[in-house]
Design an enzyme around this catalytic site. Structure first.
Site, PDB file in Angstrom:
ATOM      1  N   LYS A  16       6.297   0.617   7.938  1.00  0.00           N
ATOM      2  CA  LYS A  16       5.027  -0.036   8.298  1.00  0.00           C
ATOM      3  C   LYS A  16       4.830   0.188   9.797  1.00  0.00           C
ATOM      4  CE  LYS A  16       1.599  -2.818   7.071  1.00  0.00           C
ATOM      5  NZ  LYS A  16       0.565  -2.497   6.064  1.00  0.00           N
TER       6      LYS A  16
ATOM      7  N   ASP B  12       2.993  -0.688   1.722  1.00  0.00           N
ATOM      8  CA  ASP B  12       2.034  -1.220   0.746  1.00  0.00           C
ATOM      9  C   ASP B  12       1.518  -0.111  -0.172  1.00  0.00           C
ATOM     10  OD1 ASP B  12       1.279  -0.677   3.379  1.00  0.00           O
ATOM     11  OD2 ASP B  12      -0.663  -1.650   3.216  1.00  0.00           O
TER      12      ASP B  12
ATOM     13  N   ASP C   9      14.683  -4.163  -0.521  1.00  0.00           N
ATOM     14  CA  ASP C   9      14.965  -5.288  -1.411  1.00  0.00           C
ATOM     15  C   ASP C   9      13.775  -5.514  -2.347  1.00  0.00           C
ATOM     16  OD1 ASP C   9      16.136  -7.506  -2.500  1.00  0.00           O
ATOM     17  OD2 ASP C   9      16.040  -8.757  -0.715  1.00  0.00           O
TER      18      ASP C   9
ATOM     19  N   TYR D 112      17.426  -9.389   7.898  1.00  0.00           N
ATOM     20  CA  TYR D 112      18.647  -9.968   7.330  1.00  0.00           C
ATOM     21  C   TYR D 112      19.740 -10.137   8.385  1.00  0.00           C
ATOM     22  CZ  TYR D 112      16.505  -8.877   2.868  1.00  0.00           C
ATOM     23  OH  TYR D 112      15.645  -8.812   1.808  1.00  0.00           O
TER      24      TYR D 112
END
Ligand code: NAI
Length: 335
Positions: free
Chosen positions: A171, A204, A228, A124
């Site tokens: 991640k 995930d 988000d 972002y």
């Protein structure tokens, strides 16, 4: 005491849910002087900007704002007002409690997760370029400063709210440097808060865990994009975007807003569920030290959802925004 608070009604359903929220705060006898400031599509044409400077000045002066959603064009057009507000005011922690309400989504009864999302950088940061025709690049900006303060905030929040565990969602198996930095900062913060159990989960796997067994999660600390996505997933677990609140917290200012957007499909029809913004306002009351009024509204909401007599369309009911708000205000008045 009278609080002066900036109110940004926003676009789409924003003005409708903002009006409902004002009525609920009145019913709870909270003394607020609203300084209404317009941003977004409503001012774009007249002012030539979606974020006139007086909006930021008002929030800086009052320190606290309640904000409706503001639309962002997809793939082109102006930069997100929401992202700009968060970056300009350095509202670095986005706190989103995902809690089930009585009788709403029985499969996920008892869900009580708080997502603490880093709010100022990651994908972002607005660093995008076309390297050459046909190849675009978005830069995922991750800094030690932002990772350290969001981790510190999450652990301090957990301690303050009597929570037991903070899970960092990452991640780092793929993004070894950027998400690796987040992990490193999280581990350092964990050492400073030995009473809170730290946990590390890959994003995930976290998405699957939330769907299969959300009740195992407590506080989640994560980067901007993962936060988000996971907070909308969390909203889906407990009944949808109509009910999930949020707070953007900085060192000096705090802006309270629902997780949902402008809901263009129902805007202007009087059908929006105001619960998410009302719950954001409850977070604002606790932030202002108005705990009695905040708890009063929380109890009334629990009662209204448990008795099931006024439900908006997003939750399978037929109540309009006004009918739901009337019922909630009456419940507060008779409590
Ligand atoms: P959205 O949240 O506006 O709507 C998604 C779905 O949820 C729609 O079917 C909508 O009717 C429903 N919904 C959302 N809030 C509701 C409520 N309070 N009561 C009943 N139903 C509700 O998401 P969408 O369509 O992806 O975004 C629309 C616009 O909002 C976009 O321009 C987006 O950029 C903006 N947006 C702004 C946010 C903010 O200001 N913080 C946050 C998210 C999106």
């Amino acid at each position: 005491m009278t609080h002066t608070i900036t109110l940004i009604p926003g676009d789409g359903i924003g003005p409708e849910v903002a009006e409902a929220t004002k009525r609920v705060l009145d019913a709870a006898n909270v003394r607020i002087e609203w300084e209404v400031q317009n941003a977004g599509a409503t001012v774009a044409e007249a002012r030539g900007t979606t974020l006139p400077p007086e909006v930021l000045e008002s929030v800086r002066r009052n320190k606290v704002a309640l904000k409706g959603p503001i639309g962002t064009p997809i793939g082109k057009g102006f930069r997100s007002v929401n992202v700009t507000l968060r970056q300009e005011l350095d509202l670095y922690a986005n706190v989103r409690p995902i809690r089930s309400l009585a009788n709403v989504e029985p499969r996920f009864e008892g869900t009580d997760i708080v997502i603490v999302r880093e709010n100022t950088e990651d994908l972002y940061a607005g660093l995008e370029l076309m390297i050459m025709p046909g190849i675009a690049q978005s830069i995922k900006l991750i800094t030690e400063k932002a990772c350290s303060r969001i981790s510190e905030y999450a652990f301090a929040y957990a301690e303050r709210m009597g929570r037991k565990r903070v899970t960092v969602v990452h991640k780092a198996n793929i993004m070894k440097l950027s998400d690796g930095l987040m992990l490193e900062c999280f581990r350092r913060a964990a050492v400073r808060h030995p009473r809170i159990e730290p946990q590390e989960v890959i994003v995930d796997a976290c998405a699957m865990q939330m769907v299969r067994n959300a009740n195992k999660l407590d506080v989640i600390c994560t980067e901007n994009l993962y936060g988000d996505i996971l907070s909308d997933l969390g909203a889906g677990l407990v009944g949808g975007l109509g009910i999930v609140p949020g707070a953007n917290i900085g060192l000096n200012e705090a802006v309270f807003e629902a997780v949902h957007g402008t809901a263009p499909d129902i805007a202007g029809l009087g059908l929006a569920n105001p619960t998410a913004l009302i719950q954001s306002a409850v977070m604002m009351l606790h932030h202002l030290g108005e705990h009695a009024a905040g708890s009063k509204i929380e109890k009334a909401l629990t009662h209204v959802y448990a008795d099931g007599s006024a439900r908006t369309g997003d939750l399978g009911g037929t109540a309009t925004t006004d009918q739901f708000t009337d019922h909630l205000c009456n419940t507060i008045a008779t409590a």
